[in-house]
Design a protein around this motif. Structure first.
Motif: not given
Length: 379
Positions: A303-317
């Motif tokens: 699947g294409d996980f890149s968009y979700g990875t980009y959306l959620y990375a900053f708040p998780m950091q």
């Protein structure tokens, strides 16, 4: 009479049906996590590895970092894929429907996640939920709601998702493709080159004059600020040009190596990256996208996980920095946040994003085929 088949010495982008767009997008989303780990733990970009090598920006906000490189790469890939999407769409409404279905559902669910984060972790004595108007007004414009009292003790406080600044620019690029397509200008490489040169010229002028235009607050918030447009639009236009001219652009290893050398040499100098990166870096990126080298990686097989990875990375950091008892180093934050963000990206894909795609696009991943079928937004 026997016929002779003409074989090209070097393939063109139009000759290659298999590509590594999904792999590159996920790798660049991870590169954003790496780059953001420095300001999130140290408070600024001063010690970000590429920022230490690159020229000091002449205009505030014009830094060259690994995160900036990743975002520019997203715009190149998006310019290529979105232009192809327009050219393959039967109607303007069909094109717009695909764009809305690809960008809004994942974004809006990510906003709900950020609302929940604010409700739990907001600073004491401040409202735990943003106003409905705040969320709706920003959500329609693909922007995160205001969070003035969150993560106050973090090195980079009061920001819940700094990555989302690029999403509205991406969407306005979609609208630009629609307008150019309806005007018939996407059939001409000349118009794309003229726009490309014009935007780079304005960017150089802004840097030379050290002018930071902001414009009216409402206009800037809605359509974007000039400096951000100058930084992103040339890359989208470069991708657009290669999509239009794909059957004429040869994929030569010597060209790719030359482009890589030019990009490396331009990095320590002012002004040069504004020209070299979009003009030559875009060719290098698309060469890698169509080269057989990355095909075995095939990160998009599930699947294409890149968009979700980009959306959620900053708040998780930000959450990791806030919750852990000791101060993390940038590399520690990167190692901890990356699997969490990619996992969130996978969850976003399977639970939200995939449900809104056309059946044709979904089959692309089910069958593990790398053909360009359905693009997605670049963060």
């Amino acid at each position: 009479m026997a016929t002779t088949q003409v074989v090209r010495a070097y393939p063109t982008m139009g000759d290659r049906r298999r590509n590594s767009f999904d792999s590159l997008r996920l790798l660049f989303a991870i590169l954003v996590i790496f780059s953001h780990s420095y300001p999130l733990t140290l408070g600024d970009n001063a010690r970000e590895p590429l920022a230490r090598i690159a020229a000091t920006p002449l205009v505030p906000g014009d830094e060259v970092t690994f995160g900036a490189i990743a975002v520019w790469a997203f715009f190149v890939l998006s310019g290529f894929l979105i232009t192809k999407s327009w050219l393959r769409s039967s109607t303007a409404w069909s094109y717009l429907r695909k764009r809305f279905r690809r960008i809004y559902p994942g974004f809006l669910v990510a906003v709900v996640f950020c609302i929940l984060v604010q409700a739990v972790f907001t600073d004491p004595g401040t409202p735990r939920f943003p106003s409905v108007w705040n969320v709706v007004w920003h959500g329609v414009r693909l922007q995160i709601f205001d969070t003035p009292a969150l993560f106050g003790s973090n090195p980079l406080p009061h920001i819940i998702n700094g990555s989302l600044w690029s999403i509205p620019y991406e969407f306005w690029c979609y609208v630009g493709v629609l307008i150019l397509g309806l005007a018939g200008l996407l059939k001409s490489r000349r118009w794309t080159v003229m726009l490309f040169v014009g935007v780079i010229a304005v960017h150089l002028w802004i840097s030379y004059r050290r002018w930071l235009p902001v414009g009216p607050h409402l206009v800037g918030d809605t359509f974007g600020y000039p400096l951000n447009w100058m930084r992103t639009l040339p890359f989208f236009l470069a991708g657009m040009f290669f999509a239009i001219a794909e059957n004429r652009v040869k994929l030569r290893p010597t060209y790719a190596v030359a482009c890589a050398i030019l990009v490396g040499l331009a990095t320590p100098f002012p002004y040069l990256p504004h020209i070299i990166y979009p003009a030559f870096g875009s060719y290098l990126l698309l060469y890698l996208a169509f080269s057989p080298t990355l095909l075995p990686l095939n990160l998009g097989r599930w699947g294409d996980f890149s968009y979700g990875t980009y959306l959620y990375a900053f708040p998780m950091q930000q959450l990791l920095i806030h919750l852990l008892p000791r101060r993390l180093t940038p590399f520690e934050l990167f190692l901890m946040a990356t699997p969490l963000a990619v996992g969130a990206g996978a969850l976003s894909w399977f639970v939200v994003e995939r449900r809104f795609l056309s059946r044709e696009s979904e089959r692309k991943h089910e069958q593990r085929v790398d053909a360009v079928v359905q693009p997605h937004p670049a963060p």
